[in-house]
Structures are given as C-alpha cells and as structure tokens.
Design an enzyme around this catalytic site. Sequence first.
Site, PDB file in Angstrom:
ATOM      1  N   PHE A 189      52.999  20.963  89.295  1.00 32.74           N
ATOM      2  CA  PHE A 189      52.868  19.519  89.100  1.00 32.74           C
ATOM      3  C   PHE A 189      53.537  18.784  90.270  1.00 32.74           C
ATOM      4  O   PHE A 189      54.648  19.130  90.660  1.00 32.74           O
ATOM      5  CB  PHE A 189      53.528  19.143  87.767  1.00 32.74           C
TER       6      PHE A 189
ATOM      7  N   ASP B  61      59.687  25.030  84.607  1.00 32.20           N
ATOM      8  CA  ASP B  61      59.201  23.756  84.058  1.00 32.20           C
ATOM      9  C   ASP B  61      58.386  24.093  82.815  1.00 32.20           C
ATOM     10  O   ASP B  61      57.294  24.669  82.920  1.00 32.20           O
ATOM     11  CB  ASP B  61      58.340  23.065  85.128  1.00 32.20           C
TER      12      ASP B  61
ATOM     13  N   TYR C  43      57.217  14.795  75.043  1.00 32.43           N
ATOM     14  CA  TYR C  43      56.150  13.869  74.618  1.00 32.43           C
ATOM     15  C   TYR C  43      54.781  14.526  74.537  1.00 32.43           C
ATOM     16  O   TYR C  43      53.832  13.905  74.081  1.00 32.43           O
ATOM     17  CB  TYR C  43      56.075  12.623  75.516  1.00 32.43           C
ATOM     18  N   LYS C  44      54.672  15.780  74.970  1.00 34.89           N
ATOM     19  CA  LYS C  44      53.355  16.434  74.904  1.00 34.89           C
ATOM     20  C   LYS C  44      53.246  17.167  73.559  1.00 34.89           C
ATOM     21  O   LYS C  44      53.024  16.542  72.539  1.00 34.89           O
ATOM     22  CB  LYS C  44      53.193  17.400  76.081  1.00 34.89           C
TER      23      LYS C  44
ATOM     24  N   ARG D 290      40.057  18.721  80.500  1.00 37.30           N
ATOM     25  CA  ARG D 290      41.073  19.474  79.735  1.00 37.30           C
ATOM     26  C   ARG D 290      40.931  19.107  78.270  1.00 37.30           C
ATOM     27  O   ARG D 290      40.891  17.932  77.916  1.00 37.30           O
ATOM     28  CB  ARG D 290      42.489  19.089  80.204  1.00 37.30           C
TER      29      ARG D 290
HETATM   30  C1  PLP Z   1      54.172  20.142  84.279  1.00 39.06           C
HETATM   31  C2  PLP Z   1      54.812  18.799  84.459  1.00 39.06           C
HETATM   32  N1  PLP Z   1      55.949  18.710  85.164  1.00 39.06           N
HETATM   33  C3  PLP Z   1      56.557  17.529  85.355  1.00 39.06           C
HETATM   34  C4  PLP Z   1      56.041  16.358  84.832  1.00 39.06           C
HETATM   35  C5  PLP Z   1      56.762  15.063  85.076  1.00 39.06           C
HETATM   36  O1  PLP Z   1      57.353  14.632  83.904  1.00 39.06           O
HETATM   37  P1  PLP Z   1      58.178  13.266  83.785  1.00 39.06           P
HETATM   38  O2  PLP Z   1      57.249  12.183  84.222  1.00 39.06           O
HETATM   39  O3  PLP Z   1      58.512  13.156  82.341  1.00 39.06           O
HETATM   40  O4  PLP Z   1      59.359  13.363  84.663  1.00 39.06           O
HETATM   41  C6  PLP Z   1      54.863  16.409  84.066  1.00 39.06           C
HETATM   42  C7  PLP Z   1      54.295  15.190  83.485  1.00 39.06           C
HETATM   43  O5  PLP Z   1      53.256  15.137  82.914  1.00 39.06           O
HETATM   44  C8  PLP Z   1      54.234  17.671  83.879  1.00 39.06           C
HETATM   45  O6  PLP Z   1      53.100  17.784  83.172  1.00 39.06           O
END
Ligand code: PLP
Length: 425
Positions: free
Chosen positions: A129, A210, A235-236, A385
């Site tokens: 990400f 992560d 939140y997911k 997705r």
């Molecule tokens: C795999 C992954 N890592 C990091 C993040 C970033 O998260 P945040 O915006 O809560 O810092 C996300 C956000 O969707 C994500 O899906």
Amino acid sequence: MPLTAKREEAIERDEQDRLAPYRNEFYLQEGSIYMDGNSLGLLSKRAEATLLESLADWRELGIDGWMKGRHPWFELSEKLAALNAPLVGGSADEVMVTGSTTVNLHQLVATFFAPSGQRTKILADSLTFPSDIYALQSQLRLRGLDPAEHLVQAESRDGRFLDEADIIAAMTEEIALIVLPTVLYRSGQILDMERLTREAHARGILIGFDGCHSVGAIPHAFHDWGVDFAYWCNYKHLNGGPGTVGGLFVHERHFGTLPGLTGWFGSRKDKQFDMDHTMTPAENAGAFQIGTPHVLSLAPQIGALELFAEVGIEAVRTKSLALTDYMMTLVDQELTPYGFVIGNPRDDKRRGAHLSLEHPEAARICKALKAHHVIPDFRAPNIVRLAPVALYNKFEDVYEVVSILKTIMDEKQYEQFKNEREVVA
Ligand SMILES: Cc1ncc(COP(=O)(O)O)c(C=O)c1O
C-alpha cells in the site's frame, strides 16, 4: 447447473449457516448488497450503542467520564487491546489500540529501525500500500538516508503475487528492517508470515507486518511466529467506523525498548499523572501510545469487537473461505466468457478475504454495479474487488452479485459509464 438453480443452493447454505443470525446485528440497506467490508466495515447496532453510551458519559459526567463512564476512557485503549489480542495471536500486553495505521508504522519504524555498519536499508515490496512506502521513505530521510538507495522493494513476477523466495533472496546483510503486508491489498494474497519471520531472524533482521487486510478476517499467531511488530486498521474487517483508531502489536521480547516517538499516554498508567519530566514508560505495548486517546473514535470498537469475541475468528475465517470459494465457482462458470480473470489465490491457505476480479473495463463495471445497488470497490487499473463478509453477507448475496454482473456484461450496461475511477474508488 443453470444460474437460477444455484439460487436454491445459496439459500440452502444460508439456512445452514451458524453465523447467519449475526447479519441482523448490522445496518444493511434494503435493496442493496454491500461487498466492500474490506475497505470500510458496516455499522453494527452494538457499535452504535457503545458510541452512544460514550457520548452520554460525556454529556452526563464531563471530565469524570475518564474514570466513571460506562466504559471508562482512561482504560479504554487497554480494554480494546485485550479484545484485539486474540485476533492477532498476541497477549493483551503485546497489543495496543492507538494511533492509525500510518502513524503506528511511523512509530514502529522510528523505534525498531536501527541502521548500523552496513545494515542501513529497509526491505519492503513493490505491491504494498502506498502509504507504507511514503512512511518508510520519510523515516529514511529523517535519518539522512536516501530512500532511492536505502529502500529496497522486492519485485513481483506477475504484478499480482509475491513469491516468498524472492523476498528471502532480498534479505541481504545490508537490510536492517523488513516491513511487509500480511495480505496484499489488491490480489488478497496471504504472505507466509511464519516463514518470512524465521528467515529474517536467521539473518539478524527485524520484521514487521501491515495487517490491514487480515485482522478480523483471518487468524494470526504473531507471538508464536516471533513477529517483531505489526500494525493494522480497525475500520475494515473489524467494523470500528470510518477512520477509527488503529492497532499495533509489539512482541514481548521488545518490552522495555524506548519508543521512537514518546508522549505522556505511553507512561505507566499509575505514573502518568505524576507529571514528572522523566517519563516512566509502560512496561508493555502501552508504551507505544503517544497522546490522549480519541475516545469517540474508540467507542464503537467496544461493541464491534464484542461480536468477534462471541463468534471467534476461526468461525469467521471458515465462513469467509466458504463465501469466496462459492463466488469463485460462480465466476468460473458464469463470468470467464466475458473476460474476467480471477486475480486472487485460489488456494485456501493463500487467499485472504476478498476476490480480485480483473477486467479491462473494471472501473465502469464497478459503476454499473453501483447502479444496481451493489457496492464493490475498484482498484486501478483493472480490479473489481469484492469482499463477501462473514458476519453480514449471505451466500445469496454472492449469487446475486454474480448474476447482476452477468446481466451487466450480457447487456453491455457498463458502456453507459466512463472507464475512469471516482475520487474515492
Ligand atoms: C494495507 C493498508 N495499509 C495502510 C493503509 C493506510 O491506513 P491509514 O489511512 O489508516 O493510515 C491502508 C488504508 O486503506 C491499507 O489498506
């Protein structure tokens, strides 16, 4: 079997599903099918109740809500950490609910990245990400290290998956720290965390994960695998609410390590209000907190996590696998003639909790799905997705979505839309 006959099969599976009653715990919109719980989980009635209780505490108690509320705010992060712990395979002491995904990554890299001698590099991967990459780049810059040289990204052979052997081959004597996803956000591939941790440690490298796309969807054993640290959002799959406070795990062998970013909420709880200018850090993962917890953002997690405590992550995983397996069967039978390619692992051991359907018209197929009140999400350049969620989706939802997709393709309904992503995809 014709598609119509499969509806009967879906209904039968729903009737036998032990988790089916949990659907009523959630706010689902009449006439709409939600398949985006891997981006933002839905509101449950229990999450709503605990948020409202915390608001009432503020209304009725003011400052006394910290100690005398229905869910006393001073211990709320610890209480939620204990509810998160079984989901990640850590002890309550090894987990903290604090910060956000990206902020927690900053905290953990600031703590555990200790470049020295020839070990000055961080290893990540090319499919992770973007926020993680931005954080790692900035942590390198803060140490005066050029990310172009000091951030190594293991490559993917096909743009979808990572091969653990390629990541292990990149674990050279120049690497000080490794940060990888548990589950890839596009293809939904689960990485072999146990193996990667073992190989990293054999080379004297620390490793963190992560967990955004796995926590609340698949079981973990972070402690037993020896993972050094992990961080995730709530939140997911955990349904804690938009932008709710994140989670982190620090293996107990690192207790006592001074956090890279310190603040008074990282103090031992009995010492915090001594207001001493010499900090006494908590002796567990609590030390990694920084400032005052975001109470109203934490509050829905109390109710949301209660559901997981009741159901158990193993049952969630079993149903999730059955749902995605069923969806793959229908996609194979009904949608491959229209050019859809299943871009997620088929194997149960390597498949996360969502399907990644690749199609050149993916952006406008998603818009056509929304016109049918089906909520997917689009990941550029070509992925639809779909996440059928164990706690609130039915097998019949899966059937419906595939059958709607077939109609969209048969009638070329997607042609009414532009093949471009929305601002929030
Ligand atoms: C795999 C992954 N890592 C990091 C993040 C970033 O998260 P945040 O915006 O809560 O810092 C996300 C956000 O969707 C994500 O899906």
